[in-house]
Design a protein around this motif. Structure first.
Motif: not given
Length: 389
Positions: A99-105, A171-190
């Motif tokens: 996992k590599i972070p791309l955008l912070n929260a 992220i937008a949905a969590c922010a709307k409900y004040k659930l404190k979303p984090g950032g966005i990253g990149f990784g590998f699934y399999f």
């Protein structure tokens, strides 16, 4: 206070609650454990907590038994102030590798602002229905252009942003409900490159909020597809229509509940079953154990499985069938390539060492075959473990 400060507890369903340990870790606990946490949070000493516990639960357990109970239920999660139990590993995004972070929260939340108004429940469900009808009309009323009519680079320039748009929807949905979303990253699934959004706090929302937040990524993609279709109606640019229809088709694949796409998380929310895949495998393993089959043959087995266990068994069985179906299709379609795969990998390694590797050497079939080997090996190992338990 005997437990960590700032712990939060929210109801999850009729019999359990979610305990938020920190922004990245949550624990599903039953009513009794919830009461235990409340007792520990209000007590000034372990002795006082022991006394209140015995009174609340009408018990007479010893002080040592109470210590053992606290360690068993809460130890290793960094909940207790003086936790002597080794820290237990977190399952958060364990299926993603490298996992590599791309955008912070902060940046991710800022970019999601245009999407946030859509996640008011009434607006969300109305928009979903309207957009589905619109895209169905586009698919039926307009003939999809041939790929030869479309500039490939322009098409990729329109399709690739959906990866980011998808995560911004979560992220937008969590922010709307004040659930404190984090950032966005990149990784590998399999071995597949994917983007991901840190929305662990989704577990602190209501069931409807969790469902909408998990559908947020698909919603954002569908909204983007609708915008591309509208651009096509205005400009008659075939690349916009082709991109819109391509995104819509991929959205259908994302509802697949047997891989960790949005369909899987949606099913997990609808059934109130965190770690759905893990729990279904445990139930399936229990049913397929030799001791179980031996008891069944002797007619000693009594059917006392709960409805939830039966649903988990059904999901685990269908998940296994899906994997076997994928393996069987790949085996039938790429027999020669599967046999030659080790030699193909050897050739690639040689070319890399000689700095002579070309892009055409990395054809799509290699990815299919590599996925086949990974799935086959993991499936055989899991089945072997189940038999040996």
């Amino acid at each position: 206070m005997l437990v960590k400060e700032n712990l939060q507890i929210r109801p999850f369903d009729a019999t359990s609650s979610v305990l938020q340990i920190d922004e990245n870790r949550h624990l599903l606990i039953n009513r009794a454990t919830t009461e235990l946490v409340h007792i520990l949070s209000e007590a000034t000493s372990l002795e006082a907590a022991h006394k209140v516990f015995n009174q609340s639960f009408n018990q007479t357990i010893s002080m040592q038994s109470f210590r053992d109970l606290v360690d068993e239920k809460l130890g290793g999660y960094q909940i207790i102030q003086e936790d002597a139990v080794p820290e237990k590993p977190s399952l958060k995004n364990a299926y993603l590798k490298l996992k590599i972070p791309l955008l912070n929260a902060r940046i991710a939340r800022y970019l999601s602002i245009p999407l946030q108004p859509f996640f008011k429940p009434l607006v969300f469900w109305f928009s979903v229905g309207a957009m589905i009808l619109f895209l169905l009309g586009m698919a039926i009323g307009f003939e999809s252009p041939s790929i030869n009519q479309v500039n490939y680079l322009n098409l990729m320039a329109l399709i690739y942003p959906t990866m980011l748009i998808h995560e911004l929807g979560h992220i937008a949905a969590c922010a709307k409900y004040k659930l404190k979303p984090g950032g966005i990253g990149f990784g590998f699934y399999f071995i597949l490159p994917v983007m991901y959004a840190e929305i662990t706090n989704i577990w602190m929302g209501t069931k409807e909020q969790r469902i909408i937040a998990n559908l947020g990524g698909i919603f954002a993609e569908v909204l983007y597809a609708v915008i591309l279709s509208i651009v096509y109606l205005i400009s008659q640019s075939p690349v916009c229509l082709f991109a819109s229809l391509s995104i819509s088709v991929f959205v259908l694949w994302e509802f697949n509940p047997f891989v960790r796409f949005d369909g899987y998380w949606l099913l997990s929310d609808l059934t109130n079953t965190p770690n759905l895949l893990l729990k279904s495998k445990q139930v399936l393993s229990k049913v397929m154990r030799r001791s179980f089959l031996h008891s069944w043959r002797k007619n000693n087995f009594k059917v006392n499985a709960s409805r939830r266990e039966m649903l988990l068994f059904a999901y685990g069985f269908l998940n296994t069938f899906f994997i076997l179906l994928v393996l069987g299709y790949t085996l039938m379609s790429y027999q020669k390539e599967i046999i030659r795969f080790p030699f193909s990998i050897y050739q690639i390694v040689v070319k890399v060492s000689q700095l002579n590797l070309h892009i055409q050497d990395l054809h799509v079939q290699l990815i299919h075959i590599l996925l086949f080997y990974i799935l086959a090996i993991r499936f055989l190992i899991s089945q072997l473990k189940s038999l040996l338990r």
